[in-house]
Design a protein around this motif. Structure first.
Motif: not given
Length: 285
Positions: A17-18, A23-24, A51-58
């Motif tokens: 969801a994050v 992306r939105d 955007e694909h949640a492959v990497r966590a956004a800090s």
């Protein structure tokens, strides 16, 4: 930082969801991924990974993303959601792997720091109001069901230590329970009688507002939901059968504050609530 797969569908969905919201924000700004990466000074694959949640956004990633896309007003809420996604879902079997006492003691500082605590319980008496006998019967049942180490005596003492906060100045408690809480038999009849009598006592505390939603009330404004606690409108704990869920994103916390308000409006207080409790005590005979 790569994201390890979560054993919880709920937590994984929260992470996604994050990513979807990021992306939105970008597409809403009419910005291509490559442009965002260049302006942020990132590797050009980073945007896709986030955007694909492959990497966590800090927190820094989110703040930079929102600033570049002209959505700085969304940054705080999204940062909270990102943090929540990593810690929101804690399975009871993990939390209780060494017994029940540790989690009781770990949460005590949170209770001490909270000025206004909103509580809704649909199944058992809230922990803050439990008697030693009731807490012992309940935690024995939890230990047996989960198959965790038996440290019930220590866990009960930790729960009682935590409950002393209801007698301290600077704290307020708005508590709503379903009438069925008064009827669910935890322990024997003497245990329940003592627990219900204790509820009558804590109702008189100036810092406590205790409401009971009666079986025979008017049409419900909101359906029964899982037990939850709201701490100073900043944090919510939700209790599921298998796990505890923590929510800190302001917009989601607001949903539970709203739910508690609706539930509180359905409850009865004072003499009427006392009548329901004394009727439940009489029914034990």
């Amino acid at each position: 930082m790569p994201v390890s797969p979560s054993p919880s569908p709920s937590a994984q969905a929260a992470r996604q969801a994050v990513a979807d919201q990021l992306r939105d924000i970008r597409t809403g700004a009419g910005m291509k991924a490559i442009v965002l990466a260049d302006r942020a000074g990132w590797d050009r694959t980073k945007v896709s990974k986030l955007e694909h949640a492959v990497r966590a956004a800090s927190a820094d990633d989110i703040a930079t993303w929102c600033r570049i896309c002209g959505a700085e007003d969304q940054a705080a809420d999204l940062i909270a959601k990102a943090r929540e996604a990593d810690s929101m879902y804690l399975e009871w079997r993990r939390a209780h792997r060494t017994g029940l006492r540790r989690l009781q003691a770990w949460r005590q500082p949170l209770f001490e720091q909270t000025e206004l605590m909103r509580v809704y319980c649909c199944n058992v008496v809230p922990g803050l109001f439990q008697t030693p006998a009731y807490a012992t019967a309940l935690l024995h049942a939890v230990t047996e069901f989960q198959g965790t180490p038996n440290d019930v005596d220590a866990a009960v003492q930790a729960r009682l230590d935590r409950s002393h906060v209801i007698y301290k100045a600077g704290h307020r408690f708005s508590v709503v329970i379903e009438e069925e809480v008064l009827r669910h038999r935890i322990g024997d009849a003497d245990t329940m009688a003592g627990q219900l009598g204790h509820l009558l006592a804590v109702m008189s505390l100036p810092a406590v507002s205790l409401g009971v939603i009666p079986f025979a009330g008017p049409a419900r404004q909101i359906w029964p939901v899982p037990t939850f606690d709201v701490f100073d409108d900043k944090r919510v704990h939700i209790e599921l059968l298998s796990a505890t869920v923590t929510i800190t994103a302001p917009t989601e916390v607001g949903v539970y504050v709203k739910a508690h308000t609706r539930l509180a409006e359905m409850a009865v207080y004072g003499a009427t609530a006392r009548g329901l409790i004394t009727t439940a005590i009489d029914a034990l005979d």
